[in-house]
Design a protein around this motif. Structure first.
Motif, PDB file in Angstrom:
ATOM      1  N   PRO A 561       0.812  -1.227   0.000  1.00 40.87           N
ATOM      2  CA  PRO A 561       0.000   0.000   0.000  1.00 40.87           C
ATOM      3  C   PRO A 561       0.840   1.269   0.000  1.00 40.87           C
ATOM      4  O   PRO A 561       1.925   1.336   0.585  1.00 40.87           O
ATOM      5  N   VAL A 562       0.316   2.270  -0.663  1.00 40.97           N
ATOM      6  CA  VAL A 562       0.887   3.615  -0.653  1.00 40.97           C
ATOM      7  C   VAL A 562       0.152   4.411   0.429  1.00 40.97           C
ATOM      8  O   VAL A 562      -1.067   4.304   0.555  1.00 40.97           O
ATOM      9  N   HIS A 618       6.024   2.183   0.866  1.00 44.24           N
ATOM     10  CA  HIS A 618       6.038   3.111   1.998  1.00 44.24           C
ATOM     11  C   HIS A 618       7.414   3.164   2.658  1.00 44.24           C
ATOM     12  O   HIS A 618       7.737   4.132   3.358  1.00 44.24           O
ATOM     13  N   LEU A 619       8.253   2.134   2.441  1.00 37.47           N
ATOM     14  CA  LEU A 619       9.595   2.168   3.014  1.00 37.47           C
ATOM     15  C   LEU A 619      10.413   3.311   2.435  1.00 37.47           C
ATOM     16  O   LEU A 619      11.340   3.815   3.082  1.00 37.47           O
ATOM     17  N   SER A 620      10.070   3.745   1.214  1.00 41.38           N
ATOM     18  CA  SER A 620      10.736   4.893   0.602  1.00 41.38           C
ATOM     19  C   SER A 620       9.995   6.195   0.875  1.00 41.38           C
ATOM     20  O   SER A 620      10.577   7.276   0.758  1.00 41.38           O
ATOM     21  N   LEU A 621       8.713   6.085   1.210  1.00 40.79           N
ATOM     22  CA  LEU A 621       7.877   7.278   1.384  1.00 40.79           C
ATOM     23  C   LEU A 621       7.761   7.706   2.843  1.00 40.79           C
ATOM     24  O   LEU A 621       7.321   8.827   3.120  1.00 40.79           O
ATOM     25  N   CYS A 622       8.099   6.823   3.766  1.00 39.80           N
ATOM     26  CA  CYS A 622       7.960   7.111   5.191  1.00 39.80           C
ATOM     27  C   CYS A 622       9.304   6.934   5.888  1.00 39.80           C
ATOM     28  O   CYS A 622      10.156   6.142   5.462  1.00 39.80           O
ATOM     29  N   ASP A 623       9.479   7.662   6.996  1.00 38.26           N
ATOM     30  CA  ASP A 623      10.618   7.398   7.867  1.00 38.26           C
ATOM     31  C   ASP A 623      10.088   6.680   9.107  1.00 38.26           C
ATOM     32  O   ASP A 623       9.017   6.072   9.061  1.00 38.26           O
ATOM     33  N   GLY A 624      10.786   6.771  10.196  1.00 40.62           N
ATOM     34  CA  GLY A 624      10.356   6.034  11.375  1.00 40.62           C
ATOM     35  C   GLY A 624       9.107   6.565  12.038  1.00 40.62           C
ATOM     36  O   GLY A 624       8.500   5.868  12.857  1.00 40.62           O
ATOM     37  N   LYS A 625       8.697   7.813  11.684  1.00 39.82           N
ATOM     38  CA  LYS A 625       7.556   8.411  12.382  1.00 39.82           C
ATOM     39  C   LYS A 625       6.438   8.868  11.450  1.00 39.82           C
ATOM     40  O   LYS A 625       5.263   8.730  11.771  1.00 39.82           O
ATOM     41  N   THR A 626       6.785   9.434  10.308  1.00 37.43           N
ATOM     42  CA  THR A 626       5.771  10.015   9.432  1.00 37.43           C
ATOM     43  C   THR A 626       5.997   9.611   7.981  1.00 37.43           C
ATOM     44  O   THR A 626       7.064   9.129   7.608  1.00 37.43           O
ATOM     45  N   SER A 630       5.677  15.583   0.275  1.00 40.56           N
ATOM     46  CA  SER A 630       6.377  16.478  -0.643  1.00 40.56           C
ATOM     47  C   SER A 630       7.858  16.144  -0.638  1.00 40.56           C
ATOM     48  O   SER A 630       8.387  15.568   0.323  1.00 40.56           O
ATOM     49  N   ASP A 631       8.517  16.498  -1.714  1.00 38.19           N
ATOM     50  CA  ASP A 631       9.952  16.256  -1.856  1.00 38.19           C
ATOM     51  C   ASP A 631      10.568  17.496  -2.470  1.00 38.19           C
ATOM     52  O   ASP A 631      10.271  17.849  -3.621  1.00 38.19           O
ATOM     53  N   ASP A 632      11.363  18.175  -1.682  1.00 36.85           N
ATOM     54  CA  ASP A 632      12.019  19.399  -2.139  1.00 36.85           C
ATOM     55  C   ASP A 632      10.994  20.428  -2.623  1.00 36.85           C
ATOM     56  O   ASP A 632      11.178  21.093  -3.650  1.00 36.85           O
ATOM     57  N   GLY A 633       9.899  20.540  -1.884  1.00 35.72           N
ATOM     58  CA  GLY A 633       8.872  21.515  -2.214  1.00 35.72           C
ATOM     59  C   GLY A 633       7.949  21.117  -3.344  1.00 35.72           C
ATOM     60  O   GLY A 633       7.091  21.911  -3.752  1.00 35.72           O
ATOM     61  N   LYS A 634       8.085  19.905  -3.845  1.00 35.62           N
ATOM     62  CA  LYS A 634       7.226  19.434  -4.930  1.00 35.62           C
ATOM     63  C   LYS A 634       6.269  18.365  -4.397  1.00 35.62           C
ATOM     64  O   LYS A 634       6.686  17.477  -3.650  1.00 35.62           O
ATOM     65  N   PRO A 635       4.999  18.431  -4.787  1.00 35.70           N
ATOM     66  CA  PRO A 635       4.035  17.441  -4.286  1.00 35.70           C
ATOM     67  C   PRO A 635       4.329  16.052  -4.831  1.00 35.70           C
ATOM     68  O   PRO A 635       4.584  15.879  -6.023  1.00 35.70           O
ATOM     69  N   MET A 636       4.296  15.066  -3.944  1.00 31.05           N
ATOM     70  CA  MET A 636       4.526  13.681  -4.340  1.00 31.05           C
ATOM     71  C   MET A 636       3.222  12.970  -4.684  1.00 31.05           C
ATOM     72  O   MET A 636       3.237  11.815  -5.103  1.00 31.05           O
ATOM     73  N   TYR A 637       2.108  13.667  -4.508  1.00 31.25           N
ATOM     74  CA  TYR A 637       0.798  13.093  -4.803  1.00 31.25           C
ATOM     75  C   TYR A 637       0.015  14.084  -5.650  1.00 31.25           C
ATOM     76  O   TYR A 637       0.131  15.303  -5.474  1.00 31.25           O
ATOM     77  N   SER A 638      -0.805  13.566  -6.547  1.00 29.83           N
ATOM     78  CA  SER A 638      -1.674  14.431  -7.331  1.00 29.83           C
ATOM     79  C   SER A 638      -2.993  14.673  -6.625  1.00 29.83           C
ATOM     80  O   SER A 638      -3.678  15.652  -6.898  1.00 29.83           O
ATOM     81  N   THR A 650      10.627   9.382  -6.919  1.00 34.62           N
ATOM     82  CA  THR A 650      11.356   9.086  -5.682  1.00 34.62           C
ATOM     83  C   THR A 650      11.466   7.590  -5.421  1.00 34.62           C
ATOM     84  O   THR A 650      12.169   7.177  -4.495  1.00 34.62           O
ATOM     85  N   LEU A 651      10.765   6.777  -6.218  1.00 39.12           N
ATOM     86  CA  LEU A 651      10.757   5.325  -6.014  1.00 39.12           C
ATOM     87  C   LEU A 651      11.638   4.601  -7.032  1.00 39.12           C
ATOM     88  O   LEU A 651      11.393   3.442  -7.349  1.00 39.12           O
ATOM     89  N   SER A 652      12.650   5.275  -7.556  1.00 37.74           N
ATOM     90  CA  SER A 652      13.471   4.673  -8.612  1.00 37.74           C
ATOM     91  C   SER A 652      14.096   3.355  -8.157  1.00 37.74           C
ATOM     92  O   SER A 652      14.177   2.388  -8.940  1.00 37.74           O
ATOM     93  N   GLN A 653      14.558   3.282  -6.913  1.00 43.29           N
ATOM     94  CA  GLN A 653      15.144   2.032  -6.429  1.00 43.29           C
ATOM     95  C   GLN A 653      14.103   0.918  -6.349  1.00 43.29           C
ATOM     96  O   GLN A 653      14.433  -0.256  -6.532  1.00 43.29           O
ATOM     97  N   MET A 654      12.863   1.290  -6.098  1.00 36.31           N
ATOM     98  CA  MET A 654      11.800   0.291  -6.028  1.00 36.31           C
ATOM     99  C   MET A 654      11.617  -0.416  -7.369  1.00 36.31           C
ATOM    100  O   MET A 654      11.324  -1.617  -7.412  1.00 36.31           O
ATOM    101  N   PHE A 655      11.802   0.295  -8.477  1.00 34.00           N
ATOM    102  CA  PHE A 655      11.634  -0.325  -9.789  1.00 34.00           C
ATOM    103  C   PHE A 655      12.714  -1.378 -10.039  1.00 34.00           C
ATOM    104  O   PHE A 655      12.453  -2.397 -10.684  1.00 34.00           O
ATOM    105  N   ASP A 656      13.916  -1.140  -9.517  1.00 32.56           N
ATOM    106  CA  ASP A 656      14.944  -2.184  -9.602  1.00 32.56           C
ATOM    107  C   ASP A 656      14.472  -3.445  -8.885  1.00 32.56           C
ATOM    108  O   ASP A 656      14.659  -4.565  -9.376  1.00 32.56           O
ATOM    109  N   GLU A 657      13.844  -3.255  -7.749  1.00 35.41           N
ATOM    110  CA  GLU A 657      13.363  -4.398  -6.974  1.00 35.41           C
ATOM    111  C   GLU A 657      12.214  -5.103  -7.681  1.00 35.41           C
ATOM    112  O   GLU A 657      12.105  -6.331  -7.657  1.00 35.41           O
TER     113      GLU A 657
END
Length: 673
Positions: A561-562, A618-626, A630-638, A650-657
């Motif tokens: 899930p996202v 979510h392992l790439s989208l979340c840290d230990g708490k939240t 946004s990423d560098d002031g840009k929305p990550m969701y439409s 931001t999920l480029s490594q996920m595509f390798d997986e």
């Protein structure tokens, strides 16, 4: 005096109680839209309007046909003078305000709806967009024009049909009208169970409501003569309308059979008012306040919705449903709607309606000019949404769609697969991977294109909004759910037949976990977009398709899930830049795991099956708490849950997986079931 004479006079003369019934209709609509008084089914006021319109229009045409004085030209002149002036002014004012309030993408979509309104096709336009009750409806200033389109389409067809009936089957007019109404009701009942959004806006599914009023005008029911019967009939009508207003809500499958109480209630009130003795209800409806509101109801209807939508859009912290003082603020807007309606009626509606001396050619010419001017304006808005007002570049950069189909992205259709299946890759190679899922899969397409350009690894894109990769599930009462099961089964067969090695399954899992249940035959089914199921049927259904794919030696990759946020990220960040509105806090990781409590244990169990992996974005989208949005002031969701191209990047490594068959991704300890 004969019954026929009484009936004829009741149809032809102006009736103040019908003005009062119009007030009941518009007050219901206002209460529903502004969230006042617990009137959760107030949208049924539109159905009351339909019955009234059918009765009045049919009465006028019938009396003039019988007198031999009916003229199509004069009929349409009256309709133009009645509808178009106030509508044109409202559309012009709304367009001007929207140019300075709506962000470019939303203003461009507004332009499309403006064109539909000009052509009386709003109901068709909105039927293929998100539904009437969808949250996105609050960003569509012209959504309410769907009902005007239905009436205008009725006005185009009905007079001609009635003329033909009078000439060819005069004695059977009532029977034919009753049959048409019955067929329309049957169609509405059938279609609302299969595709509720198109059914809601369907003219064919609304004809019976207008037809109910028409049958009254043609004396389908005998008049009551005794006082008690008149009072009982009117009282029953009030109770039926009240039932719809207070016991329906936005989860009610509507119209269909659910519209019967509202339409029959309106019909009973109109019919009881035909008798010489006036009921208590008729006297109440004929009171000056009710008549006054009824007279300006059309203008109120025109202005109230754009006013609410634009105020909510610009000041969500004041007028939004979750704002601290939203009720008081919305009450103010409701009062303002009454004021705008009164001004529109006094200075626009009435002068044009009373301008009987204007030549027919002039009326038609002015009407055509108004429609052409609106259409030309819409073309400018669609083509150049920044023409009148230019937003900062940072806001322009946020104007992406919620999801974009493969066709819009320029991908080639994949032959021998179901419709709307596309290929990322060149035509000379056959992809060994398929992306199968709903709109959450569709949102990932830009990432698959980027990955192909980087690695040369392509994929078949089988993503369809609203259709998760669950081929055994039948979807009822959802759009485009009617086509999900056959499409999903066709995709499953294509996967087996086309040499696919890897299948990536993506969906908004938590939404379907609570929605998939057993139908009467024990088969998995979805009846609503959101339910309260315990997830057991979903788990067995997902496991079934996963095991069937794994049994074919497919590498099955389930995308976890996202995080879903409580607000539309892109527009919220744009409002922050444009107007300084505060940004909401990030989603807590604990809340994310709680929201996914029906899903995460299922995925962890499925990951133990041979040939099956689970990848957790979510392992790439979340840290230990939240979980950030946004990423560098840009929305990550439409919106609230669909990743934007920025978010997918931001999920480029996920595509390798996803592609490289890495070892099974285990959920972190915090997510273990």
């Amino acid at each position: 005096m004969s019954v026929e004479t009484m009936h004829g006079r009741a149809v032809k003369t102006h009736r103040s109680d019908i003005d009062g019934l119009r007030a009941v209709a518009i007050l219901g609509v206002l209460a529903f839209h502004f969230g006042l008084g617990g009137v959760t089914g107030g949208y049924g006021g539109v159905d009351v309007f339909f019955v009234i319109s059918g009765f009045l229009i049919a009465g006028i045409i019938k009396s003039e046909l019988e007198a031999g004085t009916f003229s199509l030209t004069h009929f349409y002149v009256r309709r133009i003078r009645r509808i178009l002036p106030a509508l044109t002014v409202c559309l012009a004012a709304t367009t001007l305000a929207a140019a300075f309030i709506l962000f470019p993408r939303d203003f461009q979509n507004y332009g499309r709806s403006l064109l539909a309104a000009a052509l009386s096709l709003s109901n068709f336009y909105f039927s293929v967009r998100n539904g009437y009750f969808d949250g996105a409806a609050t960003e569509k200033p012209l959504l309410h024009t769907w009902s005007l389109a239905v009436e205008e389409q009725f006005y185009i067809v009905f007079p001609v049909a009635l003329i033909l009936l009078f000439k060819l089957a005069r004695k059977s007019v009532l029977s034919v009208l009753a049959a048409i109404a019955a067929l329309s009701l049957a169609y509405s009942s059938f279609s609302v169970a299969r595709s509720p959004d198109p059914a809601f806006f369907s003219t064919l599914g609304r004809v019976w409501e207008l037809g109910t009023g028409t049958l009254l005008a043609f004396a389908a029911l005998p008049l009551a003569s005794r006082r008690w019967a008149i009072e009982a009939e009117a009282g029953a009508g009030v109770l039926l309308i009240a039932f719809g207003y207070f016991f329906y809500d936005d989860n009610t499958l509507f119209p269909g059979l659910a519209a019967l109480p509202l339409c029959f209630g309106a019909a009973l009130i109109i019919h009881s008012g035909m008798s010489p003795q006036k009921s208590f209800v008729a006297r109440l409806l004929s009171s000056p306040p009710m008549v006054g509101i009824g007279l300006i109801s059309y203008s109120i209807y025109l202005w109230h919705w754009p006013l609410l939508v634009l105020c909510q859009y610009r000041f969500p912290d004041v007028f939004g449903a979750d704002a601290p003082h939203a009720t008081a603020a919305r009450m103010g807007l409701a009062i303002a709607s009454l004021g705008l309606g009164a001004l529109s009626w006094r200075f626009i509606e009435e002068p044009f309606r009373r301008s009987g001396g204007i030549l027919t050619k002039t009326v038609f010419g002015a009407g055509a000019s108004a429609v052409l001017a609106i259409a030309a304006t819409s073309a400018v808005v669609i083509g150049r949404p920044n023409w009148l007002h230019r937003w900062p570049a940072a806001i322009d950069a946020m104007q992406f769609r919620r999801t974009v189909s493969g066709r819009v992205l320029g991908l080639k259709r994949e032959p021998e697969w179901p419709h709307d299946t596309y290929r990322v890759g060149n035509e000379g190679s056959t992809p060994d991977t398929v992306l199968w899922g709903d709109s959450f899969a569709q949102a990932l397409i830009p990432g698959f294109i980027t990955y192909y350009k980087k690695t040369g690894k392509g994929a078949v894109i089988a993503a369809n909004p609203g259709c998760p990769p669950l081929p055994s599930v039948t979807f009822y009462g959802r759009s485009p759910g009617a086509n999900c099961k056959p499409r999903n089964n066709a995709i499953f067969k294509a996967v087996a037949a086309r040499g696919i090695r890897r299948v990536i399954l993506v969906a908004r899992w938590e939404g379907f976990a609570s929605a998939v249940v057993r139908d009467g035959d024990g088969n998995p089914a979805v009846y609503t977009k959101h339910g309260n199921a315990d997830g057991a049927v979903f788990a067995s259904t997902l496991e079934d398709v996963v095991r069937r794919l794994a049994a074919q030696d497919k590498d099955v990759v389930i995308l976890g899930p996202v995080p879903i946020h409580r607000f539309d990220v892109g527009p919220t960040m744009a409002r922050h830049i444009a107007w300084g509105l505060p940004l909401p806090p990030e989603l807590a990781l604990q809340e994310f795991t709680q929201n996914q409590r029906l899903v995460l244990p299922v995925l962890a169990r499925l990951a133990t099956i041979p040939h099956v992996r689970v990848v957790y974005p979510h392992l790439s989208l979340c840290d230990g708490k939240t979980c950030r949005y946004s990423d560098d002031g840009k929305p990550m969701y439409s919106d609230a849950g669909h990743l934007s191209p920025n978010g997918v990047a931001t999920l480029s490594q996920m595509f390798d997986e996803l592609f490289n068959g890495a070892a099974k991704s285990e959920p972190p300890v915090a997510l273990q079931p």
